[in-house]
Design a protein around this motif. Structure first.
Motif, short mmCIF file in Angstrom:
data_model
loop_
_atom_site.label_atom_id
_atom_site.label_comp_id
_atom_site.label_asym_id
_atom_site.label_seq_id
_atom_site.Cartn_x
_atom_site.Cartn_y
_atom_site.Cartn_z
N MET A 129 32.83 19.78 -1.58
CA MET A 129 33.57 18.60 -0.75
C MET A 129 35.02 18.13 -1.02
O MET A 129 35.76 18.20 0.26
CB MET A 129 32.54 17.24 -1.37
N SER A 130 35.52 18.76 -2.01
CA SER A 130 37.04 18.28 -2.23
C SER A 130 38.02 19.52 -1.54
O SER A 130 38.50 19.30 -0.77
CB SER A 130 37.43 18.13 -3.60
N GLN A 131 37.40 20.86 -1.84
CA GLN A 131 38.04 21.98 -1.38
C GLN A 131 38.00 22.11 0.13
O GLN A 131 38.72 22.49 0.90
CB GLN A 131 37.44 23.14 -1.81
N GLN A 132 36.86 21.75 0.84
CA GLN A 132 36.61 21.62 2.26
C GLN A 132 37.46 20.32 2.93
O GLN A 132 37.54 20.34 4.16
CB GLN A 132 35.46 21.75 2.67
N GLY A 133 38.23 19.51 2.28
CA GLY A 133 38.91 18.50 2.83
C GLY A 133 37.97 17.19 3.04
O GLY A 133 38.63 16.20 3.83
N VAL A 134 36.99 17.27 2.63
CA VAL A 134 35.99 15.87 3.14
C VAL A 134 36.56 14.79 2.62
O VAL A 134 36.74 13.72 3.40
CB VAL A 134 34.55 16.10 2.65
N LEU A 135 36.94 14.84 1.32
CA LEU A 135 37.36 13.64 0.75
C LEU A 135 38.67 13.07 1.12
O LEU A 135 39.11 11.88 1.13
CB LEU A 135 37.26 13.91 -0.66
N ASP A 136 39.37 13.69 1.84
CA ASP A 136 40.79 13.29 2.14
C ASP A 136 40.65 13.11 3.46
O ASP A 136 41.44 12.24 4.06
CB ASP A 136 41.91 14.82 2.12
N ALA A 137 39.61 13.64 4.24
CA ALA A 137 39.56 13.37 5.74
C ALA A 137 38.86 12.26 6.35
O ALA A 137 38.79 11.28 7.13
CB ALA A 137 38.88 14.36 6.59
N ILE A 138 37.74 12.03 5.16
CA ILE A 138 36.60 10.82 5.38
C ILE A 138 36.41 9.93 4.25
O ILE A 138 36.33 10.42 3.15
CB ILE A 138 35.44 11.49 5.92
N PRO A 139 36.15 8.72 4.37
CA PRO A 139 35.90 7.85 3.31
C PRO A 139 34.47 7.88 2.74
O PRO A 139 33.41 8.58 3.80
CB PRO A 139 35.99 6.40 4.05
N VAL A 140 34.50 8.20 1.68
CA VAL A 140 33.13 8.67 0.92
C VAL A 140 32.79 7.60 -0.23
O VAL A 140 33.40 7.26 -0.95
CB VAL A 140 33.31 10.10 0.39
N VAL A 141 31.25 7.25 -0.13
CA VAL A 141 30.88 6.51 -1.05
C VAL A 141 29.49 7.18 -1.62
O VAL A 141 28.82 7.79 -1.03
CB VAL A 141 30.28 4.92 -0.35
N THR A 142 29.41 6.94 -2.99
CA THR A 142 28.34 7.54 -3.53
C THR A 142 27.94 6.63 -4.70
O THR A 142 28.72 5.81 -5.13
CB THR A 142 28.66 8.94 -3.98
N GLY A 143 26.46 7.19 -5.39
CA GLY A 143 26.29 6.31 -6.43
C GLY A 143 26.81 7.05 -7.69
O GLY A 143 26.92 8.41 -7.88
N LEU A 144 27.35 6.21 -8.55
CA LEU A 144 27.90 6.95 -10.14
C LEU A 144 26.94 7.28 -10.70
O LEU A 144 25.95 6.72 -11.17
CB LEU A 144 28.67 5.72 -10.74
N GLY A 145 26.65 8.60 -11.14
CA GLY A 145 25.54 9.23 -11.75
C GLY A 145 25.88 8.90 -13.19
O GLY A 145 26.47 7.83 -13.97
N ASP A 146 25.04 9.68 -14.35
CA ASP A 146 25.11 9.60 -15.57
C ASP A 146 26.41 10.08 -16.08
O ASP A 146 27.25 10.81 -15.52
CB ASP A 146 24.06 10.14 -16.16
N ALA A 147 26.88 9.75 -17.46
CA ALA A 147 28.11 10.28 -18.09
C ALA A 147 28.44 11.50 -17.81
O ALA A 147 29.65 12.13 -17.99
CB ALA A 147 28.08 9.72 -19.40
N ALA A 148 27.24 12.45 -17.80
CA ALA A 148 27.57 13.80 -17.89
C ALA A 148 28.31 14.40 -16.75
O ALA A 148 28.69 15.55 -16.38
CB ALA A 148 26.07 14.60 -18.09
N LEU A 197 15.82 17.75 -14.34
CA LEU A 197 16.07 16.14 -14.50
C LEU A 197 15.63 15.87 -15.87
O LEU A 197 15.50 14.90 -16.39
CB LEU A 197 15.21 15.35 -13.67
N ALA A 198 15.90 16.98 -16.84
CA ALA A 198 15.63 16.84 -18.07
C ALA A 198 16.41 15.59 -18.72
O ALA A 198 16.22 14.80 -19.73
CB ALA A 198 15.92 17.83 -19.15
N GLY A 199 17.89 15.54 -18.34
CA GLY A 199 18.78 14.78 -18.89
C GLY A 199 18.22 13.19 -18.53
O GLY A 199 18.49 12.26 -19.39
N TYR A 200 17.80 13.02 -17.35
CA TYR A 200 17.41 11.62 -16.98
C TYR A 200 16.24 11.35 -17.56
O TYR A 200 16.03 10.16 -18.14
CB TYR A 200 16.82 11.57 -15.38
N GLY A 201 15.47 12.26 -18.22
CA GLY A 201 13.90 11.98 -18.74
C GLY A 201 14.50 11.65 -20.25
O GLY A 201 14.00 10.56 -20.80
N LYS A 202 15.45 12.21 -20.89
CA LYS A 202 16.00 11.70 -22.16
C LYS A 202 16.54 10.44 -22.16
O LYS A 202 16.27 9.72 -23.12
CB LYS A 202 17.20 12.96 -22.56
#
Length: 401
Positions: free
Chosen positions: A252-271, A56-61
């Motif tokens: 998650m993309s390759q296994q079709g999760v994002l096509d089959a099911i609505p997904v919500v998540t937190g947007l992380g840092d720019a990296a 988590l060094a990026g977050y610490g920075k």
């Protein structure tokens, strides 16, 4: 009722021999508390413990860039509060709770009675325990586990918590009564906190909640993505942090999760923006902070100062900046005395980088606005774009305790 701590004026040597977990620091070491009625101490030393190395060094920075900018802003570049110099001891916990505790004990043994930092939820929980045992102030940083809120009277948040993320996710959803929601997360304090928050918040609205929790050292995510598909949820809430984000989203993309099911998540840092790839258009993002989200003078000042120092404002920059604002308030009103500093922060409302911000007196949660965001292509890269703002009261966590 808070128990007032007596100042140890004549027993510094004896106190040094006591076990740290059984005593408070000597008040006159490292510029500690002044006697009641006296002027503030010449200096106050603050121990900032966060991840400068490790996963988590990026977050610490980001946190440290924000903290330094906030300290400059709140003290007009002097690093002094009403004549009291703020001496900052920066220490690297490498994301390890045991390391953080060792550092905290060393600092407390030297008389430090203000600690700040923690990118890791595990570290935050460990430091909160030390704060209570040793009766020192702890300004917890980006660590999001809900268990930090209300854990004791000495611990305050300077960032958001998982419950605020989940409540923001709820602003995307309609009619969840009877729907199945799967929490896909790491099996650590952060992930477990998100699972508990989804169960408490969206479960209370009638959702059936289960989870797929993945060990932190896992690097192959295909079987876990397949497990999500097999469960046939109506929505997947993803809570993830750290360097494995890209590999996880790819699976998650390759296994079709994002096509089959609505997904919500937190947007992380720019990296992490590029890690979403084409999946970005299929994900609903909740967001704690990005530079283009808030529109206020404090945010503009933070961005200016961070960029002037060669940094780039990012997800956890405001947590460090807010920590500095709260530190200055505590020292200004409390003069280094822990009880007085606690009283100065409880109920404190101020203008932060994210706009109007309040320290809830009952459990020290930090009430703040949150954001709905989408990623859009611009100049060959993905950048966040504000969709809507969720007001602080609409996403406030339930009171702890």
């Amino acid at each position: 009722m808070r128990v007032t701590k007596k100042l140890l004026l004549g027993s510094v040597v004896a106190a040094a021999a006591l076990v740290l977990s059984a005593c408070a620091p000597s008040p006159d070491a490292a510029g500690g508390a002044a006697e009641p009625g006296a002027e503030g101490p010449a200096e106050v030393t603050v121990g900032v413990i966060t991840s400068e190395t490790g996963p988590l060094a990026g977050y610490g920075k980001q946190y440290l860039e924000g903290f330094r900018a906030g300290l400059d802003y709140a003290t007009d570049g002097t690093n002094e509060v009403d004549g009291t110099a703020l001496v900052i001891e920066y220490r690297d916990d490498a994301g390890d709770p045991d390391t953080a505790v060792t550092i905290a004990k060393e600092l407390i043994g030297e008389g430090v009675n203000i600690l700040a930092g923690s990118a890791s939820s595990g570290v935050a929980l460990a430091l909160a325990e030390q704060a209570a045992q040793n009766q020192v102030l702890f300004l917890s940083g980006p660590a999001a586990a809900d268990a930090v809120t209300g854990i004791n009277e000495y611990t305050f948040r300077t960032g958001r918590q998982s419950a605020q993320d989940v409540a923001t996710a709820g602003t995307f959803l309609d009619d969840i009564e009877g729907k199945k929601i799967t929490v896909f997360a790491q099996n650590n304090a952060f992930g477990q906190g998100n699972e508990a928050a989804v169960s408490a918040i969206l479960g209370a609205q009638g959702a059936e909640v289960d989870s797929v929790l993945v060990a932190e050292d896992v690097t192959e995510f295909t079987p876990f993505a397949q497990q999500v598909i097999a469960g046939s949820p109506d929505l997947v809430f993803v809570a993830w942090a750290g360097a494995t984000s890209g590999a996880m989203w790819q699976a998650m993309s390759q296994q079709g999760v994002l096509d089959a099911i609505p997904v919500v998540t937190g947007l992380g840092d720019a990296a992490t923006f590029g890690a979403y790839g084409e999946a970005s258009e299929k994900i609903s993002f909740l967001n704690h902070y990005f530079a283009g989200g808030p529109d206020n003078e404090v945010n503009a000042a933070m961005i200016e100062r961070v960029e002037a120092d060669g940094g780039t404002p990012d997800l956890f920059t405001p947590d460090g900046f807010t920590a500095a604002l709260m530190l200055v308030q505590a020292v200004r009103e409390g003069a280094g005395d822990v009880d007085a500093m606690i009283a100065a922060l409880e109920g404190y409302s101020f203008g932060g980088p994210k706009g109007p911000t309040t320290v809830r007196a009952s459990d020290h949660a930090l009430l703040q606005e949150m954001y709905q965001v989408k990623l859009v292509a611009a100049d060959g890269a993905l950048v966040p774009e504000l969709v809507d703002t969720a007001p602080a009261d609409a996403v406030a966590p339930a009171e702890a305790g």
